[in-house]
Write a protein that holds these residues in place. Structure first.
Motif, PDB file in Angstrom:
ATOM      1  N   ALA A  62      48.658  24.552  41.704  1.00  0.00           N
ATOM      2  CA  ALA A  62      47.696  25.344  40.941  1.00  0.00           C
ATOM      3  C   ALA A  62      48.490  26.240  40.011  1.00  0.00           C
ATOM      4  O   ALA A  62      49.312  27.036  40.461  1.00  0.00           O
ATOM      5  N   SER A  63      48.281  26.105  38.721  1.00  0.00           N
ATOM      6  CA  SER A  63      49.021  26.912  37.758  1.00  0.00           C
ATOM      7  C   SER A  63      48.290  28.224  37.499  1.00  0.00           C
ATOM      8  O   SER A  63      47.080  28.327  37.681  1.00  0.00           O
ATOM      9  N   TYR A  64      49.072  29.229  37.108  1.00  0.00           N
ATOM     10  CA  TYR A  64      48.479  30.519  36.771  1.00  0.00           C
ATOM     11  C   TYR A  64      49.298  31.170  35.670  1.00  0.00           C
ATOM     12  O   TYR A  64      50.480  30.890  35.505  1.00  0.00           O
ATOM     13  N   ALA A  65      48.652  32.026  34.894  1.00  0.00           N
ATOM     14  CA  ALA A  65      49.290  32.618  33.724  1.00  0.00           C
ATOM     15  C   ALA A  65      49.716  34.062  33.945  1.00  0.00           C
ATOM     16  O   ALA A  65      50.525  34.577  33.202  1.00  0.00           O
ATOM     17  N   ILE A  66      49.188  34.737  34.937  1.00  0.00           N
ATOM     18  CA  ILE A  66      49.587  36.110  35.261  1.00  0.00           C
ATOM     19  C   ILE A  66      50.058  36.092  36.702  1.00  0.00           C
ATOM     20  O   ILE A  66      49.319  35.740  37.607  1.00  0.00           O
ATOM     21  N   GLY A  67      51.311  36.475  36.900  1.00  0.00           N
ATOM     22  CA  GLY A  67      51.946  36.371  38.205  1.00  0.00           C
ATOM     23  C   GLY A  67      51.748  37.581  39.089  1.00  0.00           C
ATOM     24  O   GLY A  67      51.039  38.526  38.742  1.00  0.00           O
ATOM     25  N   PRO A  68      52.404  37.585  40.246  1.00  0.00           N
ATOM     26  CA  PRO A  68      52.271  38.660  41.220  1.00  0.00           C
ATOM     27  C   PRO A  68      52.711  40.026  40.685  1.00  0.00           C
ATOM     28  O   PRO A  68      52.236  41.057  41.156  1.00  0.00           O
ATOM     29  N   ASP A  69      53.607  40.028  39.700  1.00  0.00           N
ATOM     30  CA  ASP A  69      54.087  41.291  39.139  1.00  0.00           C
ATOM     31  C   ASP A  69      53.194  41.812  38.014  1.00  0.00           C
ATOM     32  O   ASP A  69      53.457  42.860  37.438  1.00  0.00           O
ATOM     33  N   TRP A 101      42.250  32.852  42.263  1.00  0.00           N
ATOM     34  CA  TRP A 101      43.027  33.525  41.232  1.00  0.00           C
ATOM     35  C   TRP A 101      42.142  33.840  40.024  1.00  0.00           C
ATOM     36  O   TRP A 101      42.179  34.948  39.498  1.00  0.00           O
ATOM     37  N   GLU A 102      41.349  32.859  39.578  1.00  0.00           N
ATOM     38  CA  GLU A 102      40.441  33.066  38.444  1.00  0.00           C
ATOM     39  C   GLU A 102      39.444  34.183  38.739  1.00  0.00           C
ATOM     40  O   GLU A 102      39.178  35.035  37.897  1.00  0.00           O
ATOM     41  N   ARG A 103      38.863  34.158  39.944  1.00  0.00           N
ATOM     42  CA  ARG A 103      37.885  35.178  40.331  1.00  0.00           C
ATOM     43  C   ARG A 103      38.530  36.570  40.315  1.00  0.00           C
ATOM     44  O   ARG A 103      37.949  37.533  39.815  1.00  0.00           O
ATOM     45  N   ALA A 104      39.755  36.675  40.841  1.00  0.00           N
ATOM     46  CA  ALA A 104      40.460  37.958  40.852  1.00  0.00           C
ATOM     47  C   ALA A 104      40.711  38.454  39.440  1.00  0.00           C
ATOM     48  O   ALA A 104      40.553  39.647  39.152  1.00  0.00           O
ATOM     49  N   PHE A 105      41.073  37.563  38.538  1.00  0.00           N
ATOM     50  CA  PHE A 105      41.326  37.962  37.154  1.00  0.00           C
ATOM     51  C   PHE A 105      40.038  38.396  36.464  1.00  0.00           C
ATOM     52  O   PHE A 105      40.008  39.401  35.761  1.00  0.00           O
ATOM     53  N   LEU A 106      38.959  37.639  36.656  1.00  0.00           N
ATOM     54  CA  LEU A 106      37.697  37.981  35.996  1.00  0.00           C
ATOM     55  C   LEU A 106      37.123  39.292  36.515  1.00  0.00           C
ATOM     56  O   LEU A 106      36.531  40.055  35.760  1.00  0.00           O
ATOM     57  N   GLU A 107      37.288  39.552  37.803  1.00  0.00           N
ATOM     58  CA  GLU A 107      36.707  40.757  38.384  1.00  0.00           C
ATOM     59  C   GLU A 107      37.569  42.001  38.186  1.00  0.00           C
ATOM     60  O   GLU A 107      37.044  43.090  38.035  1.00  0.00           O
ATOM     61  N   GLY A 108      38.898  41.833  38.205  1.00  0.00           N
ATOM     62  CA  GLY A 108      39.742  43.017  38.157  1.00  0.00           C
ATOM     63  C   GLY A 108      40.875  42.990  37.164  1.00  0.00           C
ATOM     64  O   GLY A 108      41.710  43.895  37.173  1.00  0.00           O
ATOM     65  N   GLY A 109      40.951  41.958  36.345  1.00  0.00           N
ATOM     66  CA  GLY A 109      42.032  41.876  35.370  1.00  0.00           C
ATOM     67  C   GLY A 109      43.389  41.763  36.046  1.00  0.00           C
ATOM     68  O   GLY A 109      43.525  41.161  37.106  1.00  0.00           O
ATOM     69  N   VAL A 110      44.395  42.400  35.458  1.00  0.00           N
ATOM     70  CA  VAL A 110      45.760  42.326  35.988  1.00  0.00           C
ATOM     71  C   VAL A 110      45.833  42.982  37.364  1.00  0.00           C
ATOM     72  O   VAL A 110      46.498  42.471  38.271  1.00  0.00           O
ATOM     73  N   ARG A 111      45.139  44.097  37.549  1.00  0.00           N
ATOM     74  CA  ARG A 111      45.132  44.759  38.865  1.00  0.00           C
ATOM     75  C   ARG A 111      44.523  43.849  39.928  1.00  0.00           C
ATOM     76  O   ARG A 111      44.986  43.796  41.059  1.00  0.00           O
ATOM     77  N   PHE A 116      45.224  40.179  44.497  1.00  0.00           N
ATOM     78  CA  PHE A 116      45.044  38.829  45.027  1.00  0.00           C
ATOM     79  C   PHE A 116      46.353  38.287  45.617  1.00  0.00           C
ATOM     80  O   PHE A 116      46.380  37.774  46.728  1.00  0.00           O
ATOM     81  N   PHE A 117      47.454  38.404  44.870  1.00  0.00           N
ATOM     82  CA  PHE A 117      48.727  37.891  45.365  1.00  0.00           C
ATOM     83  C   PHE A 117      49.197  38.669  46.596  1.00  0.00           C
ATOM     84  O   PHE A 117      49.789  38.087  47.508  1.00  0.00           O
ATOM     85  N   LYS A 118      48.929  39.957  46.625  1.00  0.00           N
ATOM     86  CA  LYS A 118      49.299  40.765  47.791  1.00  0.00           C
ATOM     87  C   LYS A 118      48.533  40.293  49.026  1.00  0.00           C
ATOM     88  O   LYS A 118      49.103  40.129  50.110  1.00  0.00           O
ATOM     89  N   ALA A 119      47.241  40.042  48.863  1.00  0.00           N
ATOM     90  CA  ALA A 119      46.428  39.558  49.987  1.00  0.00           C
ATOM     91  C   ALA A 119      46.792  38.135  50.367  1.00  0.00           C
ATOM     92  O   ALA A 119      46.777  37.778  51.550  1.00  0.00           O
ATOM     93  N   TRP A 120      47.113  37.280  49.375  1.00  0.00           N
ATOM     94  CA  TRP A 120      47.436  35.880  49.644  1.00  0.00           C
ATOM     95  C   TRP A 120      48.729  35.762  50.448  1.00  0.00           C
ATOM     96  O   TRP A 120      48.846  34.932  51.335  1.00  0.00           O
ATOM     97  N   SER A 121      49.721  36.575  50.127  1.00  0.00           N
ATOM     98  CA  SER A 121      51.020  36.479  50.802  1.00  0.00           C
ATOM     99  C   SER A 121      51.087  37.247  52.106  1.00  0.00           C
ATOM    100  O   SER A 121      52.067  37.159  52.823  1.00  0.00           O
ATOM    101  N   ALA A 122      50.044  38.032  52.423  1.00  0.00           N
ATOM    102  CA  ALA A 122      50.037  38.788  53.673  1.00  0.00           C
ATOM    103  C   ALA A 122      49.917  37.846  54.873  1.00  0.00           C
ATOM    104  O   ALA A 122      49.180  36.866  54.816  1.00  0.00           O
ATOM    105  N   PRO A 123      50.649  38.148  55.960  1.00  0.00           N
ATOM    106  CA  PRO A 123      50.616  37.254  57.135  1.00  0.00           C
ATOM    107  C   PRO A 123      49.328  37.258  57.894  1.00  0.00           C
ATOM    108  O   PRO A 123      48.439  37.892  57.816  1.00  0.00           O
TER     109      PRO A 123
END
Length: 123
Positions: A62-69, A101-111, A116-123
């Motif tokens: 799955a490709s994405y244009a705005i990364g975890p940073d 990822w798309e939903r996170a971007f549409l709802e909250g932009g870069v933040r 999303f990435f913080k929650a995705w990588s959490a154990p």
């Protein structure tokens, strides 16, 4: 672009379930860039060379244009299949990742993407 597509008998459908570029002589056949049927998700493979031989590694990504940073990037999250999971499971995980990822971007932009990435990588 339009002239090149016409020369090669490729039709472009901008909206609907069948959006994307398709060959006029066989509308069911899609261009390789959209082999998964979902925007931002693709199937790939590469060879891994080892001292014992080569191994083919297959995956959906799955490709994405705005990364975890929070910066613009051109990356992809890979979901391998073969011994651990089936091809269908890998595709479903890639589609789910892309949709979240798309939903996170549409709802909250870069933040939203950072969260999303913080929650995705959490154990």
């Amino acid at each position: 672009l339009r002239e090149t597509l016409e020369e090669r008998s490729i039709a472009f459908v901008p909206t609907g379930r069948r959006r994307g570029m398709m060959f006029a002589e066989n509308p069911e056949r899609r261009l390789r860039s959209n082999s998964s049927g979902r925007t931002g998700v693709y199937r790939g493979e590469h060879e891994r060379r080892r001292s014992t031989g080569t191994q083919v590694v297959r995956y959906y990504a799955a490709s994405y244009a705005i990364g975890p940073d929070g910066k613009r990037t051109n990356r992809a999250k890979r979901f391998h299949y073969g011994t651990e999971r089936s091809e269908e499971e890998a595709r479903a995980l890639a589609v789910e990742f892309r949709e979240q990822w798309e939903r996170a971007f549409l709802e909250g932009g870069v933040r939203g993407v950072k969260a999303f990435f913080k929650a995705w990588s959490a154990p």
